[in-house]
Design a protein around this motif. Sequence first.
Motif, PDB file in Angstrom:
ATOM      1  N   LEU A 115       0.838  -1.210   0.000  1.00 53.82           N
ATOM      2  CA  LEU A 115       0.000   0.000   0.000  1.00 53.82           C
ATOM      3  C   LEU A 115       0.865   1.250   0.000  1.00 53.82           C
ATOM      4  O   LEU A 115       0.649   2.173  -0.803  1.00 53.82           O
ATOM      5  N   GLU A 116       1.855   1.301   0.880  1.00 50.51           N
ATOM      6  CA  GLU A 116       2.688   2.503   0.949  1.00 50.51           C
ATOM      7  C   GLU A 116       3.471   2.694  -0.349  1.00 50.51           C
ATOM      8  O   GLU A 116       3.621   3.826  -0.828  1.00 50.51           O
ATOM      9  N   GLU A 117       3.944   1.616  -0.936  1.00 57.42           N
ATOM     10  CA  GLU A 117       4.645   1.722  -2.218  1.00 57.42           C
ATOM     11  C   GLU A 117       3.719   2.314  -3.292  1.00 57.42           C
ATOM     12  O   GLU A 117       4.142   3.139  -4.101  1.00 57.42           O
ATOM     13  N   ALA A 118       2.464   1.899  -3.284  1.00 52.60           N
ATOM     14  CA  ALA A 118       1.505   2.392  -4.274  1.00 52.60           C
ATOM     15  C   ALA A 118       1.190   3.868  -4.046  1.00 52.60           C
ATOM     16  O   ALA A 118       1.085   4.653  -5.003  1.00 52.60           O
ATOM     17  N   VAL A 119       1.038   4.261  -2.787  1.00 46.89           N
ATOM     18  CA  VAL A 119       0.755   5.668  -2.479  1.00 46.89           C
ATOM     19  C   VAL A 119       1.907   6.550  -2.955  1.00 46.89           C
ATOM     20  O   VAL A 119       1.701   7.607  -3.584  1.00 46.89           O
ATOM     21  N   ILE A 120       3.124   6.122  -2.675  1.00 38.49           N
ATOM     22  CA  ILE A 120       4.295   6.903  -3.092  1.00 38.49           C
ATOM     23  C   ILE A 120       4.350   7.032  -4.610  1.00 38.49           C
ATOM     24  O   ILE A 120       4.635   8.112  -5.151  1.00 38.49           O
ATOM     25  N   LYS A 121       4.041   5.943  -5.311  1.00 37.86           N
ATOM     26  CA  LYS A 121       4.068   5.993  -6.768  1.00 37.86           C
ATOM     27  C   LYS A 121       3.018   6.948  -7.312  1.00 37.86           C
ATOM     28  O   LYS A 121       3.268   7.700  -8.256  1.00 37.86           O
ATOM     29  N   VAL A 122       1.829   6.939  -6.716  1.00 38.35           N
ATOM     30  CA  VAL A 122       0.766   7.848  -7.158  1.00 38.35           C
ATOM     31  C   VAL A 122       1.177   9.296  -6.900  1.00 38.35           C
ATOM     32  O   VAL A 122       0.960  10.172  -7.750  1.00 38.35           O
ATOM     33  N   LEU A 123       1.772   9.557  -5.758  1.00 36.77           N
ATOM     34  CA  LEU A 123       2.225  10.920  -5.450  1.00 36.77           C
ATOM     35  C   LEU A 123       3.314  11.362  -6.421  1.00 36.77           C
ATOM     36  O   LEU A 123       3.303  12.501  -6.902  1.00 36.77           O
ATOM     37  N   ASP A 124       4.243  10.469  -6.717  1.00 37.76           N
ATOM     38  CA  ASP A 124       5.313  10.801  -7.655  1.00 37.76           C
ATOM     39  C   ASP A 124       4.769  11.046  -9.055  1.00 37.76           C
ATOM     40  O   ASP A 124       5.255  11.915  -9.782  1.00 37.76           O
ATOM     41  N   ASP A 125       3.756  10.259  -9.436  1.00 35.13           N
ATOM     42  CA  ASP A 125       3.148  10.404 -10.763  1.00 35.13           C
ATOM     43  C   ASP A 125       2.429  11.738 -10.900  1.00 35.13           C
ATOM     44  O   ASP A 125       2.433  12.358 -11.970  1.00 35.13           O
ATOM     45  N   GLY A 126       1.786  12.186  -9.832  1.00 37.45           N
ATOM     46  CA  GLY A 126       1.184  13.508  -9.783  1.00 37.45           C
ATOM     47  C   GLY A 126      -0.140  13.685 -10.513  1.00 37.45           C
ATOM     48  O   GLY A 126      -0.665  14.798 -10.575  1.00 37.45           O
ATOM     49  N   LYS A 127      -0.724  12.618 -11.031  1.00 37.54           N
ATOM     50  CA  LYS A 127      -1.974  12.747 -11.788  1.00 37.54           C
ATOM     51  C   LYS A 127      -3.222  12.535 -10.935  1.00 37.54           C
ATOM     52  O   LYS A 127      -4.311  12.970 -11.306  1.00 37.54           O
ATOM     53  N   LEU A 128      -3.065  11.862  -9.814  1.00 38.04           N
ATOM     54  CA  LEU A 128      -4.187  11.561  -8.944  1.00 38.04           C
ATOM     55  C   LEU A 128      -3.890  12.021  -7.522  1.00 38.04           C
ATOM     56  O   LEU A 128      -2.722  12.150  -7.132  1.00 38.04           O
ATOM     57  N   VAL A 129      -4.951  12.229  -6.755  1.00 37.25           N
ATOM     58  CA  VAL A 129      -4.814  12.606  -5.348  1.00 37.25           C
ATOM     59  C   VAL A 129      -5.181  11.400  -4.483  1.00 37.25           C
ATOM     60  O   VAL A 129      -6.319  10.915  -4.548  1.00 37.25           O
ATOM     61  N   PRO A 130      -4.253  10.879  -3.693  1.00 37.85           N
ATOM     62  CA  PRO A 130      -4.586   9.755  -2.798  1.00 37.85           C
ATOM     63  C   PRO A 130      -5.644  10.170  -1.779  1.00 37.85           C
ATOM     64  O   PRO A 130      -5.455  11.141  -1.053  1.00 37.85           O
ATOM     65  N   ARG A 131      -6.758   9.426  -1.717  1.00 41.31           N
ATOM     66  CA  ARG A 131      -7.847   9.816  -0.829  1.00 41.31           C
ATOM     67  C   ARG A 131      -8.293   8.724   0.137  1.00 41.31           C
ATOM     68  O   ARG A 131      -8.572   9.002   1.302  1.00 41.31           O
ATOM     69  N   VAL A 132      -8.399   7.498  -0.363  1.00 42.75           N
ATOM     70  CA  VAL A 132      -9.031   6.434   0.437  1.00 42.75           C
ATOM     71  C   VAL A 132      -8.282   5.123   0.240  1.00 42.75           C
ATOM     72  O   VAL A 132      -7.787   4.837  -0.851  1.00 42.75           O
ATOM     73  N   VAL A 133      -8.234   4.327   1.299  1.00 44.04           N
ATOM     74  CA  VAL A 133      -7.831   2.923   1.163  1.00 44.04           C
ATOM     75  C   VAL A 133      -9.022   2.061   1.562  1.00 44.04           C
ATOM     76  O   VAL A 133      -9.633   2.275   2.612  1.00 44.04           O
ATOM     77  N   ILE A 134      -9.392   1.123   0.691  1.00 39.47           N
ATOM     78  CA  ILE A 134     -10.440   0.159   1.009  1.00 39.47           C
ATOM     79  C   ILE A 134      -9.753  -1.113   1.497  1.00 39.47           C
ATOM     80  O   ILE A 134      -9.066  -1.791   0.739  1.00 39.47           O
ATOM     81  N   ALA A 135      -9.918  -1.398   2.776  1.00 38.53           N
ATOM     82  CA  ALA A 135      -9.331  -2.607   3.366  1.00 38.53           C
ATOM     83  C   ALA A 135     -10.416  -3.670   3.451  1.00 38.53           C
ATOM     84  O   ALA A 135     -11.476  -3.439   4.032  1.00 38.53           O
ATOM     85  N   VAL A 136     -10.161  -4.830   2.863  1.00 37.73           N
ATOM     86  CA  VAL A 136     -11.147  -5.910   2.822  1.00 37.73           C
ATOM     87  C   VAL A 136     -10.833  -6.931   3.913  1.00 37.73           C
ATOM     88  O   VAL A 136      -9.690  -7.376   4.051  1.00 37.73           O
ATOM     89  N   ASP A 137     -11.851  -7.295   4.678  1.00 36.23           N
ATOM     90  CA  ASP A 137     -11.706  -8.351   5.686  1.00 36.23           C
ATOM     91  C   ASP A 137     -12.006  -9.682   5.003  1.00 36.23           C
ATOM     92  O   ASP A 137     -13.107 -10.227   5.102  1.00 36.23           O
ATOM     93  N   LEU A 138     -11.010 -10.204   4.304  1.00 36.18           N
ATOM     94  CA  LEU A 138     -11.247 -11.313   3.385  1.00 36.18           C
ATOM     95  C   LEU A 138     -11.468 -12.645   4.105  1.00 36.18           C
ATOM     96  O   LEU A 138     -10.742 -12.980   5.045  1.00 36.18           O
ATOM     97  N   PHE A 139     -12.462 -13.369   3.633  1.00 33.78           N
ATOM     98  CA  PHE A 139     -12.786 -14.727   4.096  1.00 33.78           C
ATOM     99  C   PHE A 139     -13.190 -14.776   5.560  1.00 33.78           C
ATOM    100  O   PHE A 139     -13.259 -15.848   6.156  1.00 33.78           O
ATOM    101  N   GLY A 140     -13.437 -13.610   6.169  1.00 34.99           N
ATOM    102  CA  GLY A 140     -13.894 -13.576   7.554  1.00 34.99           C
ATOM    103  C   GLY A 140     -12.917 -12.966   8.533  1.00 34.99           C
ATOM    104  O   GLY A 140     -13.248 -12.732   9.701  1.00 34.99           O
TER     105      GLY A 140
END
Length: 374
Positions: A115-140
């Motif tokens: 997640l942090e790697e992805a946020v940094i890449k989005v910030l470096d890219d500069g085209k999108l604004v990081p706003r939300v993380v959807i965390a899934v409670d998978l399989f229970g």
Amino acid sequence: MEFRDLKLQYNKLKTDIDNSVLKVFENSHFISGIEVMELEEELASYIGVKNCITCGNGTDALVLALLAWGIGKGDAVFVPDFTFFASGEAPAFCGATPVFVDVEKDTYNISVKSLEEAVIKVLDDGKLVPRVVIAVDLFGQAADYDRLRKVAKKYNLLVLEDGAQGFGGKNGCQMSCSFGDIGTTSFFPAKPLGCYGDGGAVFTNNDDWADIIRSLCVHGKGINKYDNIRIGMNSRLDTVQAAVLKVKLKAFKEYEIEMVNSIAGLYSELLRDKVITPDIPNGFYSSWAQYTVVCKDRVEREKVKTILKENGIPAMIYYMRGMHEQKAFYGTGLEAVNYINTLYLTERVLSLPIHPYMTLGQVKEIADIIISVK
């Protein structure tokens, strides 16, 4: 054998469910009847939050949360790559860009490092604004919100908990669906707590967000449904489904969640040396939406699945491909990281039948078949 035996569950709860539903028929308040309000109060109390707003389904619950936050075009919403389609569909539907991140190999939940790697890449890219993380409670099982929150705080991200599969799980004393700034769940029939149709709910301690979501659920209503103060949608849990859920919630709390954990424990005891069984970290408690094992490779998985089927036992693959591989997201998502764990899991995971009313003999039968293949 049923994958999740809803017929058996209904027979166990038949008298109470029938009486509850007949009461709705007699009163004929099929939309927004008293049972809906009572259910919301019971759900909020069980989860431990101030506000519960029921809605039409689990996907709508995610969309409603994102709309309440004003998420849309130009926003980046980070989504685990190994999950059901709705987790990424909801932000895309709102006009935002889903950015898929890898998951943990052992728990199947979102990887905080990825997640942090992805946020940094989005910030470096500069085209999108990081706003939300959807965390899934998978399989229970709840995601690792202690670590997730640190990254979210560092980058000013809102946390949306997709608890469609996680209702009833917990970490310590805190219940799933209460970890996010907003939490959501689904009452699809096969979920840990399921109704007899579609249904969902949104949970939050923020009263302002709750008021907006209540408005959005009913065409953006103000003081009533003919006073429309915003563009909303039509997403309400009907009274019949609320009546069913009130009965099923009582059974779920009193004994079903404990029973399904006993079944999962027996599976793990019998299979832990033959396949990779689910990893439940210390302090976590799963609601076992699925019991998912990891086979050696795709060939072994198909062999196990085929032999189970030949013996009248259904087994399912959740999920066959990562979100970044879904055709609907071609050209719309942003591949910010590699997906090594997702790709590993999609080749190997297999979900076995599990529900509170399984017998020990059924579990042993399934385990014996898997062991014979190994």
